[in-house]
Design a protein around this motif. Structure first.
Motif, PDB file in Angstrom:
ATOM      1  N   LEU A  40      97.611  26.576 -24.406  1.00 38.03           N
ATOM      2  CA  LEU A  40      98.819  27.055 -23.166  1.00 38.03           C
ATOM      3  C   LEU A  40      99.129  28.420 -23.976  1.00 38.03           C
ATOM      4  CD1 LEU A  40     100.223  23.600 -23.015  1.00 38.03           C
ATOM      5  CD2 LEU A  40      98.643  24.821 -21.193  1.00 38.03           C
ATOM      6  N   ALA A  41      99.645  28.297 -25.375  1.00 37.15           N
ATOM      7  CA  ALA A  41     100.296  29.896 -25.866  1.00 37.15           C
ATOM      8  C   ALA A  41      99.561  30.543 -25.688  1.00 37.15           C
ATOM      9  CB  ALA A  41      99.973  29.080 -27.725  1.00 37.15           C
ATOM     10  N   THR A  42      97.625  30.852 -25.577  1.00 37.01           N
ATOM     11  CA  THR A  42      97.183  32.211 -25.482  1.00 37.01           C
ATOM     12  C   THR A  42      97.166  32.522 -24.206  1.00 37.01           C
ATOM     13  OG1 THR A  42      95.513  31.606 -27.033  1.00 37.01           O
ATOM     14  CG2 THR A  42      94.288  33.157 -25.293  1.00 37.01           C
ATOM     15  N   ILE A  43      97.448  31.021 -23.190  1.00 37.61           N
ATOM     16  CA  ILE A  43      97.428  31.550 -22.036  1.00 37.61           C
ATOM     17  C   ILE A  43      98.883  32.171 -21.443  1.00 37.61           C
ATOM     18  CG2 ILE A  43      97.695  30.460 -19.254  1.00 37.61           C
ATOM     19  CD1 ILE A  43      95.618  28.154 -20.060  1.00 37.61           C
ATOM     20  N   VAL A  44      99.972  32.066 -21.797  1.00 40.89           N
ATOM     21  CA  VAL A  44     101.293  32.391 -21.520  1.00 40.89           C
ATOM     22  C   VAL A  44     101.531  33.980 -21.911  1.00 40.89           C
ATOM     23  CG1 VAL A  44     103.545  32.308 -21.797  1.00 40.89           C
ATOM     24  CG2 VAL A  44     102.216  29.837 -21.750  1.00 40.89           C
ATOM     25  N   LEU A  45     100.602  34.006 -23.004  1.00 36.05           N
ATOM     26  CA  LEU A  45     100.997  35.574 -23.544  1.00 36.05           C
ATOM     27  C   LEU A  45     100.052  36.565 -22.595  1.00 36.05           C
ATOM     28  CD1 LEU A  45     100.912  34.696 -27.275  1.00 36.05           C
ATOM     29  CD2 LEU A  45     102.648  35.328 -26.160  1.00 36.05           C
ATOM     30  N   GLN A  46      98.795  35.895 -22.255  1.00 36.44           N
ATOM     31  CA  GLN A  46      97.789  36.926 -22.052  1.00 36.44           C
ATOM     32  C   GLN A  46      98.157  36.747 -20.213  1.00 36.44           C
ATOM     33  OE1 GLN A  46      94.316  34.008 -21.481  1.00 36.44           O
ATOM     34  NE2 GLN A  46      93.253  35.124 -23.325  1.00 36.44           N
ATOM     35  N   ALA A  47      99.395  35.987 -19.656  1.00 35.38           N
ATOM     36  CA  ALA A  47     100.156  36.686 -18.154  1.00 35.38           C
ATOM     37  C   ALA A  47     100.456  37.239 -18.851  1.00 35.38           C
ATOM     38  CB  ALA A  47     100.716  34.580 -17.256  1.00 35.38           C
ATOM     39  N   MET A  48     101.665  36.503 -19.635  1.00 35.77           N
ATOM     40  CA  MET A  48     102.770  37.760 -19.450  1.00 35.77           C
ATOM     41  C   MET A  48     101.775  39.259 -19.599  1.00 35.77           C
ATOM     42  SD  MET A  48     105.061  35.153 -22.065  1.00 35.77           S
ATOM     43  CE  MET A  48     106.423  36.983 -22.473  1.00 35.77           C
ATOM     44  N   ALA A  49     101.297  39.839 -20.645  1.00 34.90           N
ATOM     45  CA  ALA A  49     100.495  40.561 -20.313  1.00 34.90           C
ATOM     46  C   ALA A  49     100.357  41.447 -19.437  1.00 34.90           C
ATOM     47  CB  ALA A  49      99.535  40.654 -21.792  1.00 34.90           C
ATOM     48  N   ARG A  76      92.888  39.322 -28.254  1.00 35.14           N
ATOM     49  CA  ARG A  76      92.571  39.979 -28.070  1.00 35.14           C
ATOM     50  C   ARG A  76      93.362  40.498 -26.504  1.00 35.14           C
ATOM     51  NH1 ARG A  76      87.248  41.659 -30.710  1.00 35.14           N
ATOM     52  NH2 ARG A  76      88.169  42.186 -33.372  1.00 35.14           N
ATOM     53  N   THR A  77      92.754  39.640 -25.679  1.00 33.87           N
ATOM     54  CA  THR A  77      92.963  39.519 -24.280  1.00 33.87           C
ATOM     55  C   THR A  77      94.478  38.923 -23.898  1.00 33.87           C
ATOM     56  OG1 THR A  77      92.625  37.530 -24.032  1.00 33.87           O
ATOM     57  CG2 THR A  77      91.036  39.234 -23.505  1.00 33.87           C
ATOM     58  N   THR A  78      95.757  39.019 -25.124  1.00 34.41           N
ATOM     59  CA  THR A  78      97.163  38.643 -24.429  1.00 34.41           C
ATOM     60  C   THR A  78      97.739  39.989 -25.051  1.00 34.41           C
ATOM     61  OG1 THR A  78      97.385  38.546 -27.420  1.00 34.41           O
ATOM     62  CG2 THR A  78      96.629  36.645 -25.691  1.00 34.41           C
ATOM     63  N   GLY A  79      96.818  41.108 -25.837  1.00 35.16           N
ATOM     64  CA  GLY A  79      97.607  42.515 -25.940  1.00 35.16           C
ATOM     65  C   GLY A  79      97.269  42.918 -27.227  1.00 35.16           C
ATOM     66  N   ALA A  80      97.367  42.064 -27.274  1.00 39.41           N
ATOM     67  CA  ALA A  80      97.700  41.930 -29.276  1.00 39.41           C
ATOM     68  C   ALA A  80      96.368  42.373 -29.903  1.00 39.41           C
ATOM     69  CB  ALA A  80      98.183  40.669 -29.641  1.00 39.41           C
ATOM     70  N   ARG A  81      96.347  43.604 -30.932  1.00 45.21           N
ATOM     71  CA  ARG A  81      95.167  44.041 -31.648  1.00 45.21           C
ATOM     72  C   ARG A  81      95.272  42.912 -33.169  1.00 45.21           C
ATOM     73  NH1 ARG A  81      97.569  47.820 -34.122  1.00 45.21           N
ATOM     74  NH2 ARG A  81      97.514  47.538 -36.130  1.00 45.21           N
ATOM     75  N   VAL A  82      93.817  42.737 -33.034  1.00 42.14           N
ATOM     76  CA  VAL A  82      93.321  41.392 -33.806  1.00 42.14           C
ATOM     77  C   VAL A  82      91.757  42.288 -34.598  1.00 42.14           C
ATOM     78  CG1 VAL A  82      92.585  39.227 -34.112  1.00 42.14           C
ATOM     79  CG2 VAL A  82      94.017  39.263 -32.566  1.00 42.14           C
ATOM     80  N   ASP A  83      92.423  42.500 -35.911  1.00 44.54           N
ATOM     81  CA  ASP A  83      90.969  42.746 -36.633  1.00 44.54           C
ATOM     82  C   ASP A  83      90.259  41.488 -37.662  1.00 44.54           C
ATOM     83  OD1 ASP A  83      91.287  45.357 -35.857  1.00 44.54           O
ATOM     84  OD2 ASP A  83      92.262  45.456 -37.039  1.00 44.54           O
ATOM     85  N   ALA A  84      89.459  41.421 -37.090  1.00 49.26           N
ATOM     86  CA  ALA A  84      88.895  39.389 -38.324  1.00 49.26           C
ATOM     87  C   ALA A  84      87.390  40.293 -38.794  1.00 49.26           C
ATOM     88  CB  ALA A  84      88.177  38.927 -36.987  1.00 49.26           C
ATOM     89  N   THR A  85      87.112  39.378 -40.343  1.00 50.40           N
ATOM     90  CA  THR A  85      86.078  39.941 -41.037  1.00 50.40           C
ATOM     91  C   THR A  85      85.932  38.606 -41.523  1.00 50.40           C
ATOM     92  OG1 THR A  85      87.395  42.273 -41.306  1.00 50.40           O
ATOM     93  CG2 THR A  85      85.857  41.106 -42.707  1.00 50.40           C
ATOM     94  N   VAL A  86      84.251  38.664 -41.760  1.00 48.28           N
ATOM     95  CA  VAL A  86      83.791  37.675 -42.371  1.00 48.28           C
ATOM     96  C   VAL A  86      83.006  37.723 -42.874  1.00 48.28           C
ATOM     97  CG1 VAL A  86      82.286  35.143 -41.999  1.00 48.28           C
ATOM     98  CG2 VAL A  86      83.962  36.540 -39.880  1.00 48.28           C
ATOM     99  N   ASN A  87      83.075  37.820 -44.176  1.00 53.30           N
ATOM    100  CA  ASN A  87      81.989  37.758 -45.754  1.00 53.30           C
ATOM    101  C   ASN A  87      81.493  36.393 -45.547  1.00 53.30           C
ATOM    102  OD1 ASN A  87      83.630  40.397 -45.544  1.00 53.30           O
ATOM    103  ND2 ASN A  87      85.328  39.919 -47.028  1.00 53.30           N
ATOM    104  N   GLY A  88      80.046  36.408 -45.294  1.00 49.53           N
ATOM    105  CA  GLY A  88      79.526  35.654 -45.975  1.00 49.53           C
ATOM    106  C   GLY A  88      78.268  34.737 -44.903  1.00 49.53           C
TER     107      GLY A  88
END
Length: 416
Positions: free
Chosen positions: A217-226, A287-299
Motif C-alpha cells: 500500500l505504501a509503495t502504491i501510494v508513492l507510485q501514484a503520487m509520483a 524505484r518506480t516511486t521516484g526514489a533512487r534505490v541502490d542495492a548491493t548483495v555481497n555473497g
C-alpha cells in the motif's frame, strides 16, 4: 443477611449437597448387592466405605469416567462454570488422580449422608414433640414434655447447624475437585505452551499482513503520487508507474491469499513466501516511486536457508518501506552482506531530507517508524540475531541487522 445463615440461601450449597449424597447412594447400591445392608449401623457404615472401593479403583482408570466426573463437578460443585476443571490428557497420572477423587468423594459422601440422616431424625423429633405426652430425647438430652412447644424454636437453629457442616464439606470437596480433576502442573505448563504457540502464530500472521500489505500500500501510494506529479511532462514514467502499481497490487493480493491460506490451516497449499532471491523485484518496485534505490548483495543468496532468506527479505522490505514513507525522494541504500556464518542487512537513507518528518520525531524510532522497527526486532529475536542499529546514525537513518546462519562454502561476491 447475617453470614451464619448465608449458606441456607445459597443454591450452590444444595447442589453440592446433592453431589455428595449421590456418592452415598452409589455406595449403598454396591453394598446392597454384596453383602447387604443388614446389621448394626457401625457395620453398615464400614461396609459403605469399603465395598465400593474395588469398583472405584477400576472405574477411575477409564478416561470416560474422568470426563463424567468433571462434568458433574462443573455442574454441581461449581454451578456450571465452564472455566473450572479444564480437561487434560488422560495420562496415567490423571487416571490415578481420578481414582483418588472417587475415593475422596465416597468418604465425604457417606459421612455427609450419615450426618444428614441424623439431623433429619432430630428435626422430626422436635417437630413431633408437641404431639407426644412423654419427654423428648434429643442427642441424648431429655427435653421435658410439658414444654415441648418451646422446643420448636430450636428447629431453625438445627437447620443452620445442619447446613453449615454440609457447606464446609462441599467447599472441601470442591477444593479436592480442582486439584484431582483439574490439570496437573505438567498439563498446565503444556496448556500454557499451547496458548503461547497459538498467540505466536497469530502474531506471525499479523506481522506478515503488516509487512506485505503495508509495504504494498505504501509503495502504491508513492507510485501514484509520483505519477501525478509528472503526468503532464513525462508520459513514459506515468505508464511505467501504472504498470508498477498493477504489479504491486497483484503481489499484495498473492501475499494476502497466502496468509489467509495459512490462517485456514493449510500451509501446504500456500504459495511460497518471497526470499532474498526476489530482492531485485522489490528494489525495482521501490524505484518506480521516484526514489533512487541502490542495492548491493555481497555473497551468494543460495547458501541461505529458506527461513533466513525469507525473514531477511521481510526485514529489508520493512526497512525500505520506512525509508520510502518517511524519506520522500531521498536516495536509499540497501546492502546485503553474506559471510560464512552470518548475514548482515543494512538499509540507509538521509535523515534530514526535505519533505521528511523532523529529526526529533524520527529519533530513537519514535513516530511512524516505531511500529516497523518493533516488527523487525521481533523477527531478529526469533532468529537469534542482533540489531546493530535502528535509528539515527549521524545524519543518516540506518537499520542494520545481523543474523546468524550455518557455515557454508566460500562466499562469492555479486553486485546488483
Amino acid at each position: 443477611m447475617p453470614a451464619f445463615v448465608t449458606p441456607l440461601f445459597t443454591p450452590i450449597t444444595y447442589a453440592r449437597w446433592l453431589h455428595m449424597l449421590v456418592a452415598a447412594v452409589f455406595a449403598a447400591a454396591c453394598t446392597a448387592v454384596i453383602p447387604g445392608l443388614e446389621g448394626s449401623p457401625l457395620r453398615t457404615a464400614a461396609l459403605l466405605l469399603v465395598v465400593p472401593v474395588p469398583v472405584l479403583l477400576v472405574a477411575g482408570l477409564l478416561p470416560r469416567v474422568r470426563d463424567a466426573e468433571r462434568a458433574q463437578a462443573r455442574l454441581l460443585l461449581f454451578g456450571g462454570d465452564a472455566a473450572v476443571l479444564p480437561g487434560g490428557e488422560p495420562s496415567w497420572s490423571a487416571r490415578g488422580r481420578t481414582v483418588a477423587w472417587l475415593l475422596l468423594r465416597l468418604e465425604v459422601g457417606v459421612a455427609v449422608a450419615y450426618f444428614t440422616a441424623a439431623m433429619l431424625e432430630s428435626t422430626v423429633v422436635l417437630l413431633s414433640a408437641p404431639l407426644g405426652a412423654t419427654d423428648v430425647v434429643l442427642f441424648g438430652v431429655s427435653l421435658p414434655a410439658g414444654r415441648s412447644p418451646l422446643w420448636l424454636a430450636l428447629v431453625p437453629l438445627l437447620a443452620v447447624a445442619t447446613v453449615w457442616p454440609v457447606a464446609l464439606s462441599g467447599r472441601l470437596l470442591a477444593a479436592g475437585a480442582r486439584r484431582l480433576l483439574g490439570p496437573s502442573p505438567t498439563e498446565r505448563v503444556a496448556a500454557a505452551e499451547a496458548r503461547a504457540e497459538r498467540l505466536l502464530e497469530q502474531n506471525l500472521v499479523a506481522r506478515e499482513l503488516h509487512d506485505a500489505i503495508g509495504h504494498a500500500l505504501a509503495t502504491i501510494v508513492l507510485q501514484a503520487m509520483a505519477a501525478r506529479e509528472v503526468r503532464e511532462r513525462d508520459g513514459a514514467f506515468v505508464g511505467e508507474a501504472l504498470g508498477a502499481i498493477e504489479r504491486t497490487g497483484r503481489s499484495a493480493m498473492e501475499d494476502l491469499e497466502r496468509v489467509l491460506t495459512l490462517v485456514r490451516g493449510d500451509p501446504a497449499a500456500a504459495a511460497p513466501a518471497p526470499t532474498l532471491a526476489e530482492l531485485g523485484t522489490l528494489v525495482n518496485g521501490a524505484r518506480t516511486t521516484g526514489a533512487r534505490v541502490d542495492a548491493t548483495v555481497n555473497g551468494p543468496v543460495g547458501v541461505l536457508s529458506t527461513v533466513i532468506s525469507r525473514e531477511a527479505y521481510r526485514i529489508v522490505q520493512e526497512g525500505l518501506t520506512n525509508a520510502l514513507r518517511h524519506g520522500g525522494a531521498a536516495p536509499v541504500s540497501v546492502c546485503v552482506e553474506i559471510a560464512a556464518d552470518r548475514l548482515d542487512l543494512c538499509v540507509d537513507s538521509p535523515l534530514g531530507h526535505p519533505g521528511s518528518p523532523p529529526a526529533a520525531r524520527r529519533a530513537n524510532g519514535a513516530g511512524p517508524r516505531s511500529g516497523g522497527l518493533r516488527g523487525i526486532r521481533e523477527r531478529v529475536v526469533l532468529l537469534g540475531g542482533e540489531v546493530l542499529a535502528a535509528g539515527p546514525v549521524g545524519q543518516r537513518w540506518r537499520v542494520h541487522i545481523r543474523l546468524p546462519h550455518a557455515p557454508r562454502d566460500e562466499v562469492a561476491a555479486t553486485t546488483h
